[in-house]
Each structure stands twice: as structure tokens, then as C-alpha cells.
Scaffold this motif. Sequence first.
Motif, PDB file in Angstrom:
ATOM      1  N   ILE A  68       0.797  -1.234   0.000  1.00 19.43           N
ATOM      2  CA  ILE A  68       0.000   0.000   0.000  1.00 19.43           C
ATOM      3  C   ILE A  68       0.824   1.275   0.000  1.00 19.43           C
ATOM      4  N   GLY A  69       2.120   1.176   0.225  1.00 26.69           N
ATOM      5  CA  GLY A  69       2.977   2.346   0.122  1.00 26.69           C
ATOM      6  C   GLY A  69       2.971   3.227   1.355  1.00 26.69           C
ATOM      7  N   GLY A  70       3.473   4.435   1.176  1.00 30.39           N
ATOM      8  CA  GLY A  70       3.674   5.353   2.283  1.00 30.39           C
ATOM      9  C   GLY A  70       2.414   6.102   2.679  1.00 30.39           C
ATOM     10  N   TRP A  78      -8.064   4.958   2.234  1.00 27.58           N
ATOM     11  CA  TRP A  78      -8.854   3.822   2.718  1.00 27.58           C
ATOM     12  C   TRP A  78      -8.044   2.711   3.374  1.00 27.58           C
ATOM     13  N   ALA A  79      -6.762   2.615   3.088  1.00 25.43           N
ATOM     14  CA  ALA A  79      -5.958   1.497   3.599  1.00 25.43           C
ATOM     15  C   ALA A  79      -5.100   1.947   4.777  1.00 25.43           C
ATOM     16  N   PRO A  80      -4.665   0.994   5.616  1.00 30.44           N
ATOM     17  CA  PRO A  80      -3.873   1.353   6.805  1.00 30.44           C
ATOM     18  C   PRO A  80      -2.435   1.698   6.454  1.00 30.44           C
ATOM     19  N   VAL A  81      -2.259   2.901   5.922  1.00 27.00           N
ATOM     20  CA  VAL A  81      -0.912   3.375   5.585  1.00 27.00           C
ATOM     21  C   VAL A  81      -0.199   3.895   6.833  1.00 27.00           C
ATOM     22  N   PRO A  82       1.137   3.937   6.814  1.00 28.98           N
ATOM     23  CA  PRO A  82       2.009   3.442   5.751  1.00 28.98           C
ATOM     24  C   PRO A  82       2.199   1.939   5.831  1.00 28.98           C
ATOM     25  N   GLY A  83       2.460   1.333   4.676  1.00 28.89           N
ATOM     26  CA  GLY A  83       2.781  -0.087   4.654  1.00 28.89           C
ATOM     27  C   GLY A  83       4.182  -0.334   5.176  1.00 28.89           C
ATOM     28  N   THR A  84       4.412  -1.560   5.596  1.00 28.19           N
ATOM     29  CA  THR A  84       5.698  -1.894   6.225  1.00 28.19           C
ATOM     30  C   THR A  84       6.573  -2.765   5.333  1.00 28.19           C
ATOM     31  N   LEU A  85       6.317  -2.758   4.029  1.00 32.93           N
ATOM     32  CA  LEU A  85       7.094  -3.617   3.135  1.00 32.93           C
ATOM     33  C   LEU A  85       8.602  -3.407   3.248  1.00 32.93           C
TER      34      LEU A  85
END
Length: 246
Positions: A68-70, A78-85
Motif C-alpha cells: 500500500i505504500g507510504g 482507505w488502507a492502513p498506511v504506511p505499509g511496512t514492506l
Amino acid sequence: MPHKPRTISGVEVTPLCDAVGPMGPTIRRPLTEMFPGGGLADGPWILHFHCYLLRDPAGRVTLVDTGIGGADSPASSWAPVPGTLPGELAAAGVDPAEIGTVILTHLHSDHASGAVVEGRPLFENARYVLQQAEADAAQGAMLDQILTPIKGQLQVVDGDAEVAPGVHVHLAAGHTPGHQIVRLGELAMTGDLVLHPAQVADPSIHYVYDDDPVKAAATRAEVLGGLRAERAVLATAHFDDPFLEL
């Protein structure tokens, strides 16, 4: 921390959990509306956002989806940002510069936004593999913020193709025009072919955010039927457990 890896056809496959959480209030709807006819009880749908890291014996590294990115990503509404990839990759002992191939199952913001950081491709040495139909349909933030910055590294395919040794992509349209799944031996990394376990039991259950729900259901039934006959293992994007044996 990354999930425990599996070895498939000699390739180490590590699920990376980019995020866990519900859809945000901008698009949150009851499960009965999101999966009409699925008989699901109303309640929060907690999604797991999985990417997959593939390392073969020759040292080649492939990543399936980028999360989902930063905090400023197209998924931020809508998404739980930031992603932890990035942290998941570090925990798995991989630097982004080591990744030679990035496969994007499709251009929805929770699958592709992590490809770009501060306007530049995060995986500077990688080919980004995308279906032609998906590239052709790109628009808005995903075109401007994600596809345009990676265009110099983009490998566009049309239909089925081998994109790394033993790693194949297969067009599985419906969720988006150029949605693709990824095969490695008995493993199928399914992107959003299935979003909820109920669709594995009944592929006809529609998902309200499929671009073409009828085509998506037909594709899901056909692909899952073939995978079930093979006794394949699914590597899912949004289930609690990333691996599901059919």
C-alpha cells in the motif's frame, strides 16, 4: 516479521505482511454489501495485505506485489498506511536493490503503491511486470504516481508469460482488465482473484469492487477449478493465513 517461508520447486517463498486492518471509512461497507449473496455476517472485515518474496538457488530475487505504500500513497484514503514492506524486506535480509523482478498483479493501490517512494522506483534494478490490458486501463493517481515513474523499467506482457526462471504470469481478468496471477510450480499467487475465503467455497460470490463482477466470477470459477484439480496451494493477498491448500 515475515511469515515462515515455504520452498516450492527449489525456490524459497516468503510471505511479507505489509499491513493489517479494515478498509477506511471512505469506502467501508457491510460485508453483506461487499459480497452480495455470500451469506456473510455483518461486521468489520480485517484485511491482511500480503506480498511475496521469491529467492531461487541462483540468487535471483522476485517480488510479487508491493503493498500500500507510504502515508501519501494513492491508498491513503482507505488502507492502513504506511505499509511496512521495506521493513519486512529488511527482516527477510533483502535490500530493494537486490530485487530483479517485480510482478504487479494489478494496479489497485493496495497492490502497487509501494513500487514508488518519493516519486522514484523503490526497486531501482528491477523489471516491473504488468499486463498490457492493465497498463492500457491505468488512470488517475495510479497512472500519475505509480505507472509513470516506473515506465522506464516496465516490462509489459500480453497474456501468459514466463517472467523469471520457473515463474509464470497468467492473465485472470475481471477484478481489473489486466489482473494476473503468478505461478511457481504448485503455488499460485492469486492477487485479488479471491478476496474472502467464502469465494473459495463458492466462486460465484461477487465482490462489489470488481471492475466486471460477472467476468471476475467466471474467471475465479475457471481458475480455481483448475487449481483444485492440481491440488495447488494458493498464496493469497488478503486472507489471515497467506497459504491455503486446496
